[in-house]
Design a protein around this motif. Structure first.
Motif, PDB file in Angstrom:
ATOM      1  N   UNK A  62      38.184  40.831  53.211  1.00  0.00           N
ATOM      2  CA  UNK A  62      37.967  40.335  51.855  1.00  0.00           C
ATOM      3  C   UNK A  62      38.337  41.312  50.768  1.00  0.00           C
ATOM      4  N   UNK A  63      39.104  42.338  51.092  1.00  0.00           N
ATOM      5  CA  UNK A  63      39.549  43.320  50.091  1.00  0.00           C
ATOM      6  C   UNK A  63      40.713  42.713  49.320  1.00  0.00           C
ATOM      7  N   UNK A  64      40.386  41.766  48.447  1.00  0.00           N
ATOM      8  CA  UNK A  64      41.395  40.938  47.801  1.00  0.00           C
ATOM      9  C   UNK A  64      42.337  41.717  46.887  1.00  0.00           C
ATOM     10  N   UNK A  65      41.806  42.637  46.109  1.00  0.00           N
ATOM     11  CA  UNK A  65      42.667  43.383  45.186  1.00  0.00           C
ATOM     12  C   UNK A  65      43.649  44.266  45.954  1.00  0.00           C
ATOM     13  N   UNK A  86      42.097  51.497  47.077  1.00  0.00           N
ATOM     14  CA  UNK A  86      41.501  51.665  48.411  1.00  0.00           C
ATOM     15  C   UNK A  86      40.203  52.460  48.315  1.00  0.00           C
ATOM     16  N   UNK A  87      40.158  53.462  47.435  1.00  0.00           N
ATOM     17  CA  UNK A  87      38.912  54.225  47.238  1.00  0.00           C
ATOM     18  C   UNK A  87      37.811  53.336  46.667  1.00  0.00           C
ATOM     19  N   UNK A  88      38.169  52.552  45.664  1.00  0.00           N
ATOM     20  CA  UNK A  88      37.184  51.660  45.051  1.00  0.00           C
ATOM     21  C   UNK A  88      36.678  50.626  46.056  1.00  0.00           C
ATOM     22  N   UNK A  89      37.583  50.107  46.850  1.00  0.00           N
ATOM     23  CA  UNK A  89      37.213  49.116  47.858  1.00  0.00           C
ATOM     24  C   UNK A  89      36.300  49.729  48.900  1.00  0.00           C
ATOM     25  N   UNK A  90      36.641  50.928  49.359  1.00  0.00           N
ATOM     26  CA  UNK A  90      35.807  51.626  50.339  1.00  0.00           C
ATOM     27  C   UNK A  90      34.405  51.846  49.784  1.00  0.00           C
ATOM     28  N   UNK A  93      45.735  37.676  33.911  1.00  0.00           N
ATOM     29  CA  UNK A  93      44.795  38.365  33.031  1.00  0.00           C
ATOM     30  C   UNK A  93      43.680  39.053  33.803  1.00  0.00           C
ATOM     31  N   UNK A  94      43.133  38.376  34.776  1.00  0.00           N
ATOM     32  CA  UNK A  94      41.994  38.925  35.514  1.00  0.00           C
ATOM     33  C   UNK A  94      42.450  39.469  36.862  1.00  0.00           C
ATOM     34  N   UNK A  95      42.034  40.693  37.170  1.00  0.00           N
ATOM     35  CA  UNK A  95      42.405  41.228  38.480  1.00  0.00           C
ATOM     36  C   UNK A  95      41.640  40.510  39.583  1.00  0.00           C
ATOM     37  N   UNK A  96      42.192  40.558  40.760  1.00  0.00           N
ATOM     38  CA  UNK A  96      41.489  40.009  41.918  1.00  0.00           C
ATOM     39  C   UNK A  96      40.222  40.821  42.141  1.00  0.00           C
ATOM     40  N   UNK A  97      39.206  40.219  42.746  1.00  0.00           N
ATOM     41  CA  UNK A  97      37.990  40.993  43.019  1.00  0.00           C
ATOM     42  C   UNK A  97      38.269  42.089  44.044  1.00  0.00           C
ATOM     43  N   UNK A  98      37.535  43.198  43.925  1.00  0.00           N
ATOM     44  CA  UNK A  98      37.674  44.246  44.940  1.00  0.00           C
ATOM     45  C   UNK A  98      37.350  43.678  46.308  1.00  0.00           C
ATOM     46  N   UNK A  99      36.216  43.002  46.404  1.00  0.00           N
ATOM     47  CA  UNK A  99      35.776  42.432  47.679  1.00  0.00           C
ATOM     48  C   UNK A  99      35.314  40.998  47.438  1.00  0.00           C
ATOM     49  N   UNK A 100      35.815  40.097  48.231  1.00  0.00           N
ATOM     50  CA  UNK A 100      35.422  38.692  48.159  1.00  0.00           C
ATOM     51  C   UNK A 100      34.287  38.474  49.155  1.00  0.00           C
ATOM     52  N   UNK A 142      32.860  50.165  47.459  1.00  0.00           N
ATOM     53  CA  UNK A 142      32.171  48.874  47.337  1.00  0.00           C
ATOM     54  C   UNK A 142      31.655  48.417  48.697  1.00  0.00           C
ATOM     55  N   UNK A 143      32.489  48.509  49.716  1.00  0.00           N
ATOM     56  CA  UNK A 143      32.060  48.090  51.056  1.00  0.00           C
ATOM     57  C   UNK A 143      30.933  48.978  51.581  1.00  0.00           C
TER      58      UNK A 143
END
Length: 136
Positions: A76-79, A119-123, A6-13, A125-126
């Motif tokens: 930590x880019x878990x998603x 990858x864009x969202x993770x970038x 149900x819940x996606x993994x976090x973008x960054x842990x 966020x970081x």
């Protein structure tokens, strides 16, 4: 992550980033350099993955997806790591069951859009965490 989750993994842990900071020692800002290198290399990793999948290169696809998965896990880019893990599983099972030259381009169509978007969202966020002076 399976489709039934149900819940996606976090973008960054953040706990992974905190551990990285502790292991590398924050005095020299090494963790920020490490994360910066991840961000800088991400487009090349995605390009290699795209090329290998779309050309039906099984060995190249496995290498590229493992590179993406491992580097994502390290920052930590878990998603993103989860998407890469799912793709790796599909590559390994699909290529055994059928011709890689047929299966891999189909996997590219099924996975690359989500991986690229993540990858864009993770970038972002970081980069935001670095800009805000958040502890990496």
């Amino acid at each position: 992550m399976s489709p039934s989750d149900d819940a996606p993994l976090p973008l960054v842990d953040q706990s992974v980033l905190d551990r990285l900071r502790d292991e590398l020692g924050e005095d020299g800002g090494y963790s920020k350099v490490f994360v910066g290198n991840f961000i800088e290399c991400l487009p090349q990793r995605l390009s290699k993955l795209r090329l290998a999948l779309t050309t039906g290169d099984l060995e190249g696809s496995v290498d590229a997806v493992l590179s993406l998965k491992t580097s994502s896990q390290m920052v930590g880019a878990e998603r993103l790591a989860g998407l890469a893990t799912n793709l790796e599983s599909e590559i390994r099972s699909g290529a055994r069951a059928a011709d890689a030259a047929v299966v891999l381009p189909h996997l590219a169509a099924a996975f690359l859009r989500n991986i690229t978007q993540c990858s864009r969202q993770t970038t972002h966020r970081l980069q935001a965490q670095c800009a805000m002076g958040a502890s990496l």
